[in-house]
Scaffold this active site. Structure first.
Site, PDB file in Angstrom:
ATOM      1  N   HIS A 111       0.838  -1.205   0.000  1.00 47.98           N
ATOM      2  CA  HIS A 111       0.000   0.000   0.000  1.00 47.98           C
ATOM      3  C   HIS A 111       0.877   1.262   0.000  1.00 47.98           C
ATOM      4  CE1 HIS A 111      -3.720   2.278   1.104  1.00 47.98           C
ATOM      5  NE2 HIS A 111      -2.826   3.082   1.659  1.00 47.98           N
ATOM      6  N   GLU A 112       1.826   1.323   0.937  1.00 50.95           N
ATOM      7  CA  GLU A 112       2.667   2.521   1.028  1.00 50.95           C
ATOM      8  C   GLU A 112       3.589   2.647  -0.187  1.00 50.95           C
ATOM      9  OE1 GLU A 112       1.763   4.664   3.058  1.00 50.95           O
ATOM     10  OE2 GLU A 112       0.499   3.353   4.266  1.00 50.95           O
TER      11      GLU A 112
ATOM     12  N   GLU B  30      -4.719   7.757  -3.039  1.00 47.87           N
ATOM     13  CA  GLU B  30      -5.239   6.498  -2.504  1.00 47.87           C
ATOM     14  C   GLU B  30      -5.550   5.512  -3.641  1.00 47.87           C
ATOM     15  OE1 GLU B  30      -4.880   6.146   0.586  1.00 47.87           O
ATOM     16  OE2 GLU B  30      -6.036   4.365   1.111  1.00 47.87           O
TER      17      GLU B  30
ATOM     18  N   HIS C  83       1.722   4.655  -2.700  1.00 40.86           N
ATOM     19  CA  HIS C  83       1.832   6.097  -2.440  1.00 40.86           C
ATOM     20  C   HIS C  83       3.223   6.610  -2.845  1.00 40.86           C
ATOM     21  CE1 HIS C  83      -1.956   6.780  -0.415  1.00 40.86           C
ATOM     22  NE2 HIS C  83      -1.740   5.846   0.489  1.00 40.86           N
TER      23      HIS C  83
HETATM   24 ZN    ZN Z   1      -3.193   5.192   1.866  1.00 39.80          ZN
END
Ligand code: ZN
Length: 489
Positions: A254-255, A284, A258
């Site tokens: 997830h990170e 996101e 980003h």
């Molecule tokens: Zn996030």
């Protein structure tokens, strides 16, 4: 020097100082000595004061009036600088200071109230935060809608009504999908102990597999996973739990979404207002498509199953299909941050409707808990058993983040649109992912979305990548197909 050049030179230092402030925050969450907290508070306050003064410096207003941008990118730079300048100058300084003070106090009171399961102890300070934020919203809205004005901080160009229309279209299909899935037998949960050093080694491998450039970034441990920084210094964190390796691995993916976005922005935009992600929602969308559509898909799960067997030996899951089912296990629960793809957006819609009513003055803080519990029972078919599982579970409202929650679900909606376009553009996507090769996916996202940074408005950013306007349809179709197959619906 032209007014445009003078403005951009001034802005460059402001952006650099903003990066420094962010790095202080990263340090605080990772390696700062515990005894440094009070001094760090003063250091951060000092740099925030410098940044605030620069953001409302009257020369910025003069330069904005006199500047003629050399090209369309320059025009976009001015758009972003103007928005930040107007925002900073619309809110009276005394009100900003008061909000900073009260929210920092409120965060402590929220943590204590949550630990004590005592909503009443939190309500007075929440009431104050809501009143101050409504005052700030009114100053920003200048006669317009207060909630819409707040949303601009996170998702410029959209409105509460536009978000509400998307969410209203999603809610019945998600409630029905959730109910149908939970009636079916659940796949096995992961059991056993998983060496945390091996988790971190695999997390590092996953970050690289998803294209994260360790030469311009690093991975550390922190209490809450996050990504921080832009351009040539974008850092991520994750955490480990011996019984839950998915938390470490999927937080990392997830990170990486980003951070990969920030690393991929055109270097020509570095240390300018265009040198970062387009909005919270678009950001996101990148973390979610890496984590869910790609990372939790059957093709990539097959590859990861092999890597987990290498790292941890036999962990009791018979084959890649069973692993894929375990990875996407849907279970009833109260907590947003632990929710699966089926239920996550329902958590967000609940918060969106409640915070919109709070900001409109249609819901008082005294009625918040009852409103939360009623809505939870309606959408999740369960009674909230205690406040830490209900309206006290998230930190956001205590720190004054109103208008932020919907960007999580907008990110999922955008990810649904992007995934549909990605599958059409890369026909052998699954064959690549089965080999642990994400370059087709991440390369497409980089070329069609990430490199533009903040050059285009959020909605336009998605539309340019997908070729169509964003809508909730692709996400809902994807969820129904994926979980319909997994649960034999
Ligand atoms: Zn996030």
């Amino acid at each position: 020097m032209s007014a445009f050049d003078a403005l951009m030179a001034f802005q460059r230092d402001t952006e650099a100082l903003g990066q420094i402030a962010g790095r202080l925050g990263w340090d605080q969450e990772t390696v700062m000595p515990r005894g440094a907290a009070a001094q760090r508070g003063e250091e951060m306050a000092a740099i925030d004061a410098v940044l605030h003064a620069r953001r409302c410096d009257p020369r910025v207003g003069e330069w904005l009036e006199a500047a003629s941008p050399p090209d369309a990118a320059g025009q976009a730079q001015l758009r972003e600088i103007r928005r930040a300048f107007e925002r900073a100058t619309k809110v009276p300084a005394a009100l900003s200071r008061r909000i900073a003070q009260v929210t920092s106090e409120a965060q402590g009171k929220w943590a204590a109230a949550r630990a004590d399961e005592n909503v009443a102890a939190f309500l007075p300070v929440l009431e104050e935060v809501v009143a101050l934020k409504r005052e700030e919203g009114a100053a920003l809205a200048a006669g317009g809608n207060v909630y819409d004005a707040m949303v601009q901080d996170y998702e410029p160009g959209t409105s509460g009504a536009a978000i509400g229309a998307i969410f209203d279209a999603m809610r019945p299909r998600l409630v029905a999908l959730r109910a149908a899935v939970l009636e079916r037998p659940a796949p096995a949960a992961l059991k056993g102990a998983f060496d945390t050093s091996a988790q971190m080694r695999l997390a590092r491998q996953l970050a690289r597999v998803f294209g994260y450039d360790m030469n311009r970034g690093r991975l550390d441990k922190a209490v809450h996973p996050f990504s921080s920084g832009s351009g040539a210094d974008v850092r991520i964190t994750t955490r480990t739990s011996p019984t839950d390796p998915f938390n470490c691995l999927y937080s990392t993916i997830h990170e990486t979404g980003h951070a990969g976005y920030e690393q991929a922005v055109d270097p020509a935009y570095a240390l300018t207002p265009l040198g970062c992600g387009a909005s919270m929602g678009v950001h996101e969308s990148q973390s979610r498509i890496y984590e869910n559509q790609i990372g939790r898909g059957r093709a990539f799960a097959g590859w990861l199953y092999g890597r987990m067997r290498e790292a941890f030996g036999d962990f009791g899951i018979a084959d890649a299909d069973a692993f894929h089912a375990t990875l996407n296990r849907v279970h009833a629960g109260f907590i947003r941050t632990e929710a699966d793809e089926v239920q996550y957006n329902l958590h967000i819609m609940l918060r969106f409707d409640l915070e919109r009513a709070l900001m409109a003055g249609d819901l008082g803080t005294n009625d918040l808990e009852a409103a939360w519990n009623d809505r939870f029972a309606a959408d999740f078919g369960q009674e909230v058993d205690r406040p830490s599982n209900g309206c006290l579970q998230d930190v956001h409202w205590s720190v004054g983040l109103f208008g932020y929650f919907p960007t999580y679900a907008l990110g999922n909606v955008y990810a649904g649109c992007l995934y549909r376009a990605l599958c059409a553009a890369v026909p052998d996507l699954d064959a690549q992912l089965e080999r642990g090769d994400t370059s087709g996916a991440t390369g497409w996202l980089r070329d069609n979305l990430q490199r533009h940074g903040r050059r285009y408005a959020p909605r336009e950013t998605i539309e340019r990548a997908c070729g169509t306007a964003p809508s909730e349809g692709p996400l809902l179709d994807y969820l129904e197909a994926k979980f319909g197959a997994l649960y034999g619906l």
